[in-house]
Design a protein around this motif. Structure first.
Motif, short mmCIF file in Angstrom:
data_model
loop_
_atom_site.label_atom_id
_atom_site.label_comp_id
_atom_site.label_asym_id
_atom_site.label_seq_id
_atom_site.Cartn_x
_atom_site.Cartn_y
_atom_site.Cartn_z
N GLU A 1 15.10 -12.97 5.58
CA GLU A 1 13.68 -12.85 5.91
C GLU A 1 13.16 -11.45 5.57
N ALA A 2 13.93 -10.42 5.90
CA ALA A 2 13.50 -9.04 5.61
C ALA A 2 13.38 -8.81 4.11
N LEU A 3 14.33 -9.35 3.34
CA LEU A 3 14.26 -9.18 1.89
C LEU A 3 13.07 -9.91 1.29
N LEU A 4 12.70 -11.04 1.87
CA LEU A 4 11.52 -11.76 1.40
C LEU A 4 10.27 -10.89 1.57
N PHE A 5 10.13 -10.29 2.76
CA PHE A 5 9.01 -9.37 2.99
C PHE A 5 9.06 -8.20 1.99
N ALA A 6 10.25 -7.64 1.83
CA ALA A 6 10.39 -6.46 0.98
C ALA A 6 10.05 -6.77 -0.47
N VAL A 7 10.53 -7.92 -0.98
CA VAL A 7 10.27 -8.28 -2.38
C VAL A 7 8.77 -8.52 -2.60
N CYS A 8 8.13 -9.25 -1.68
CA CYS A 8 6.69 -9.49 -1.82
C CYS A 8 5.91 -8.17 -1.76
N GLY A 9 6.30 -7.30 -0.83
CA GLY A 9 5.64 -6.00 -0.73
C GLY A 9 5.87 -5.15 -1.97
N ALA A 10 7.10 -5.22 -2.51
CA ALA A 10 7.42 -4.44 -3.72
C ALA A 10 6.60 -4.91 -4.91
N MET A 11 6.47 -6.22 -5.07
CA MET A 11 5.67 -6.75 -6.19
C MET A 11 4.22 -6.30 -6.07
N GLY A 12 3.69 -6.39 -4.86
CA GLY A 12 2.32 -5.92 -4.65
C GLY A 12 2.20 -4.42 -4.90
N GLY A 13 3.22 -3.66 -4.52
CA GLY A 13 3.21 -2.21 -4.72
C GLY A 13 3.20 -1.83 -6.18
N VAL A 14 3.98 -2.54 -6.99
CA VAL A 14 4.03 -2.25 -8.43
C VAL A 14 2.66 -2.49 -9.07
N LEU B 1 0.83 -1.21 0.00
CA LEU B 1 0.00 0.00 0.00
C LEU B 1 0.86 1.26 0.00
N SER B 2 1.91 1.26 0.83
CA SER B 2 2.78 2.44 0.91
C SER B 2 3.50 2.69 -0.41
N ILE B 3 4.04 1.64 -1.00
CA ILE B 3 4.77 1.78 -2.27
C ILE B 3 3.81 2.14 -3.40
N GLY B 4 2.69 1.43 -3.49
CA GLY B 4 1.75 1.62 -4.59
C GLY B 4 1.16 3.01 -4.60
N ILE B 5 0.65 3.46 -3.46
CA ILE B 5 0.02 4.78 -3.41
C ILE B 5 1.06 5.87 -3.62
N THR B 6 2.23 5.73 -3.00
CA THR B 6 3.28 6.73 -3.17
C THR B 6 3.71 6.85 -4.63
N LEU C 1 8.92 5.19 -8.68
CA LEU C 1 8.63 3.84 -8.19
C LEU C 1 9.87 3.23 -7.53
N LEU C 2 11.03 3.39 -8.17
CA LEU C 2 12.27 2.84 -7.61
C LEU C 2 12.62 3.52 -6.28
N ALA C 3 12.38 4.82 -6.19
CA ALA C 3 12.66 5.53 -4.94
C ALA C 3 11.78 5.02 -3.81
N ALA C 4 10.48 4.82 -4.10
CA ALA C 4 9.57 4.30 -3.07
C ALA C 4 9.99 2.88 -2.65
N LEU C 5 10.39 2.08 -3.64
CA LEU C 5 10.87 0.73 -3.33
C LEU C 5 12.10 0.78 -2.44
N PHE C 6 13.03 1.66 -2.78
CA PHE C 6 14.29 1.77 -2.03
C PHE C 6 14.01 2.14 -0.57
N VAL C 7 13.19 3.18 -0.36
CA VAL C 7 12.89 3.63 1.00
C VAL C 7 12.25 2.51 1.81
N SER C 8 11.27 1.84 1.22
CA SER C 8 10.54 0.80 1.95
C SER C 8 11.44 -0.39 2.26
N VAL C 9 12.27 -0.77 1.30
CA VAL C 9 13.17 -1.91 1.53
C VAL C 9 14.20 -1.58 2.60
N VAL C 10 14.76 -0.38 2.55
CA VAL C 10 15.76 0.01 3.56
C VAL C 10 15.15 0.02 4.95
#
Length: 806
Positions: A324-337, A31-36, A368-377
């Motif tokens: 584990e964190a990257l797994l969450f981040a990748v799944c969230g990123a895919m949903g965000g896109v 939601l955070s990545i997609g809306i942003t 989109l890449l900036a939102a992904l970067f912030v959320s993943v970090v």
């Protein structure tokens, strides 16, 4: 690679063991990545992307005002004076982007946007055609060439990108034009005019010679080396000189506005507030994810300690947590896109109508890449923090801490700060959303002065060339209305040149004969409407005194008459005098024969003074200008949409060359008028709802986490005599402090941002105090409910069970 796959499999197993936690983190990230990404893509197109012109920062629009202070575009003679006398511009052009032209092609007539301009129009923008040429000097004079320049979109859609189009003859509005040029992709002005054609400004003699006919917007390019302030001073001096030469124009003012600001118009501040809102939403999402990951890390401290005790080194533990964190981040990123792409499609439907550059909006990859970067970090840092902290502690100390892991005062404060931040930002967004919803509801319920139900509207764009030397009323409108009234389900039908509540119109300065002269610099404008009498029946306009316009009485050979509204009487007629029989001094000395109830011309403002003219009494020289662009209005006893096929047939029978533009109900017209407010309401409402949801999830997660960590302490206290009510009370006291702190900060934030909020919706602390209080209590109530379930679980702890588990 083998160890990475092993870590990944373990991470997937951990996700399966706690699906609720995983779904919450992934959904929050998506939601955070997609809306942003979606909203920042809009903001990039509106605020950041350069305009498609050469040196756009040197192009200005002229905002001109009358001596009385209202906006007043140029008349053609004034424009010629400004162009001749000013010294700060390399080009000063006038244009008219009102209306459409009918393109007669093999597939039938098509209505295209048309921009009619002076010969130097394209010089202002510094963009050369990709094929052919633009207008030659003097080509805008009467009797000169009928030529047309195509936009790139029109060239592609109507001519298939044929490079041999230059020199071809096309029919526009029933007259032959020669194609002389094609503009490159991306060029548009006005910026919202897609699928447009550009023609020289051939205007009737009356308009060309009338200094008092103000209708032409103007744009200019600054000369090299000339600053905006210098050009402003030079043009103001020209206005002063002309005021002395023509006393009626003395006091006119001009302001040069940078084109980017002009294009954005009133949406500038609203879009910037939207920028702050989406940043707040991204911050809430990141804080929520950080809180959840930190809480999970604390909960797993004993697991990490045990793994360390049996031989796992520090890097092995960190790598596992990172996977584990990257797994969450990748799944969230895919949903965000996926969400960003879908959300942008929905937003675009509103943006094309609501904003001038809405058609240019597309998903912006860097955003989109900036939102992904912030959320993943944020996800990775929050996940690694407990592991890094634990790696510096001996396993025996961590294991000895037992159930007290994560209960230090610093950790408590950090988690509480996360909740307070989310509540504060959520409240600020909730206030804006609530006030917007109230404003939109008020506008929808505004008394417009007419009944909009069961009313259908259809735009008419006649081809002037087809009606040269003909009586437009007798040859088109009268037979059209006769056929429309005969359709089953039609109760009344009429014609008007401007629909009510469309926020713009024609007006003129007037004086009623026999009344005192207006004070100096007093505004004496009245709106002009050209109608047929059926218009009154369609909109159920009530007669106050006198009579309505009547085609049997008010003919072309009879005295010219008008009907005015109550706002006109209040503004121009002295109290106690009967307006019936009074005459307007200007033009044809029209006589007032009736007074009707007010109808709003602008949904945002009270009714203006209005004069209704009989369409059949329009002077012959003005028919081509006034009657070729009108709107048919129809009142039905059935669903308005049901008569559209029959209406199409009638239009084609009366004039086969007339493009049939899809009719709209009056309810749709009102909704379209409020489209920007609807867009704002939808976006801020979505932001507020999501922010509140995330804040509640954060609060629930925090209390649940602390209850779980404190189970042993609660068990000990209850074994020593603490009651369940005391435990519940202490938990709610902590919840109250967090909610209270968030509310106070949120209200302070709302007050500080009041200036920016006012660009979207008026915020009056005294008048809106009740609504703000209600929204605040609703947020507090939601927070208390969210905390109830973990608090109740804490108060239900059995001392013996808690101590035995420990």
């Amino acid at each position: 690679m083998h160890s990475f796959l092993q870590d990944l499999r373990y991470a997937v197993r951990q996700l399966r063991k706690s699906p609720g936690f995983g779904a919450t983190v992934i959904a929050t990230l998506a939601l955070s990545i997609g809306i942003t990404a979606a909203v920042f893509s809009v903001l990039y197109a509106m605020l950041i992307r350069p305009l498609p012109y050469q040196d756009a920062d040197r192009i200005v629009a002229l905002e001109t005002r009358s001596p009385e202070g209202y906006t007043q575009p140029a008349s053609y003679p004034e424009y010629l004076d400004w162009r001749r006398l000013s010294h700060g511009f390399s080009a000063l052009a006038g244009y008219s982007a009102y209306g459409t032209v009918n393109f007669e092609g093999p597939a039938g007539p098509i209505a295209l946007h048309v921009v009619k301009s002076t010969d130097n129009f394209f010089d202002v923008f510094g963009v050369s055609p990709m094929l052919g040429r633009t207008f030659a000097p003097g080509e805008d004079e009467d009797g000169k060439n009928d030529v047309v320049v195509l936009s790139y979109e029109t060239w592609q859609q109507l001519f298939g990108g044929d490079k041999g189009v230059i020199g071809q003859k096309v029919k526009l509005d029933g007259r032959p034009y020669t194609v002389v040029g094609v503009m490159p992709a991306g060029f548009r002005f006005p910026i919202g005019k897609v699928n447009a054609v550009y023609t020289p400004l051939h205007i009737p003699k009356q308009q060309r010679e009338s200094r008092g006919s103000h209708w032409m917007p103007t744009v200019a390019r600054l000369k090299a080396g000339v600053s905006l302030s210098h050009a402003q001073a030079d043009l103001s001096s020209v206005f002063d000189d002309l005021g002395r030469q023509f006393p009626d124009t003395k006091g006119r003012k001009v302001k040069l506005i940078e084109l980017e600001t002009f294009v954005l118009g009133k949406s500038d501040s609203s879009l910037k507030l939207l920028l702050y809102a989406v940043m707040a939403l991204l911050l809430i999402g990141c804080v929520n994810v950080a809180g959840l990951m930190l809480a999970r890390g604390v909960k797993r401290e004993r697991e990490m300690a045990l793994r360390s005790a049996v031989g796992a080194d520090r890097w092995r533990i960190i790598r596992q947590i990172l996977t584990e964190a990257l797994l969450f981040a990748v799944c969230g990123a895919m949903g965000g896109v996926v969400l960003a792409a879908g959300l942008l499609r929905v937003i675009q439907l509103l943006l094309v109508s609501a904003l001038s550059r809405g058609a240019e909006v597309q998903l912006n990859v860097p955003v989109l890449l900036a939102a992904l970067f912030v959320s993943v970090v944020v996800t990775v840092v929050a996940a690694l923090t407990p592991a890094l902290r634990l790696s510096g502690t001996s396993p025996s100390m961590a294991l000895r801490a037992g159930g007290s892991a994560g209960t230090s005062r610093g950790q408590h404060r950090l988690r509480a700060a996360f909740v307070v931040t989310q509540v504060a930002l959520a409240l600020a967004l909730l206030v804006v959303s609530g006030l917007l919803m109230h404003m939109l509801g008020s506008l929808k319920n505004t008394d417009l002065g007419f009944s909009a139900d069961n009313v259908l509207t259809a735009e008419i764009d006649l081809s002037p060339g087809r009606y040269d030397g003909r009586d437009v009323m007798a040859d088109f409108y009268n037979p059209l209305l006769e056929k429309v009234r005969a359709l089953p389900g039609v109760e009344a039908a009429g014609v008007i040149q401007l629909l009510p509540i469309q926020n713009w119109g024609w007006n003129s300065e007037i004086h009623v004969a026999g009344t005192p002269p207006a004070p100096a610099n007093a505004e004496t404008l009245a709106e002009d409407r050209i109608i047929t009498p059926g218009y009154y029946d369609v909109f159920k306009v009530k007669l106050v005194r006198g009579r309505l316009l009547d085609p049997a009485i008010d003919t072309r050979t009879s005295r010219p008459v008008i009907v005015v509204n109550e706002a006109f009487v209040k503004k121009f007629i002295p109290a106690g005098r009967d307006p019936i029989g009074m005459q307007i001094e200007e033009d044809a000395h029209n006589t007032i024969v009736g007074v009707v109830k007010n109808i709003r011309q602008n949904i945002y403002e009270p009714p203006l003074a209005e004069m209704d003219y009989m369409a059949g009494q329009v002077p012959p020289g003005w028919e081509q200008l006034v009657l070729t662009n009108m709107t048919v209005v129809v009142r039905t006893s059935v669903a308005p949409e049901s008569i559209v096929p029959s209406l199409r047939t009638v239009f084609h029978d009366v004039d086969p060359t007339l493009p049939f533009r899809t009719p709209e109900t009056m309810r749709s017209v009102i909704a379209d008028t409020l489209i920007f407010e609807r867009l704002e309401n939808w976006l801020f409402g979505s932001f507020a709802a999501l922010a509140v949801l995330l804040a509640i999830v954060g609060l629930y997660g925090l209390i649940s986490h602390e209850v779980e960590l404190s189970t042993r302490d609660i068990g000990v206290r209850m074994a020593l005599g603490a009651s369940r009510g005391r435990i519940l009370s202490e938990i709610y006291q902590r919840v109250g402090w967090m909610l209270g702190g968030g509310v106070v900060i949120g209200l302070l934030l709302t007050t500080v941002a009041r200036k920016y909020i006012s660009s979207v919706v008026d915020l009056h602390m005294d008048k809106d105090a009740g609504r703000i209080l209600g929204l605040t209590l609703a947020l507090i109530g939601a927070g208390l409910v969210a905390a109830f379930f973990p608090a109740r679980r804490a108060s239900s702890v059995e001392p013996v069970v808690a101590l035995r588990d420990e």
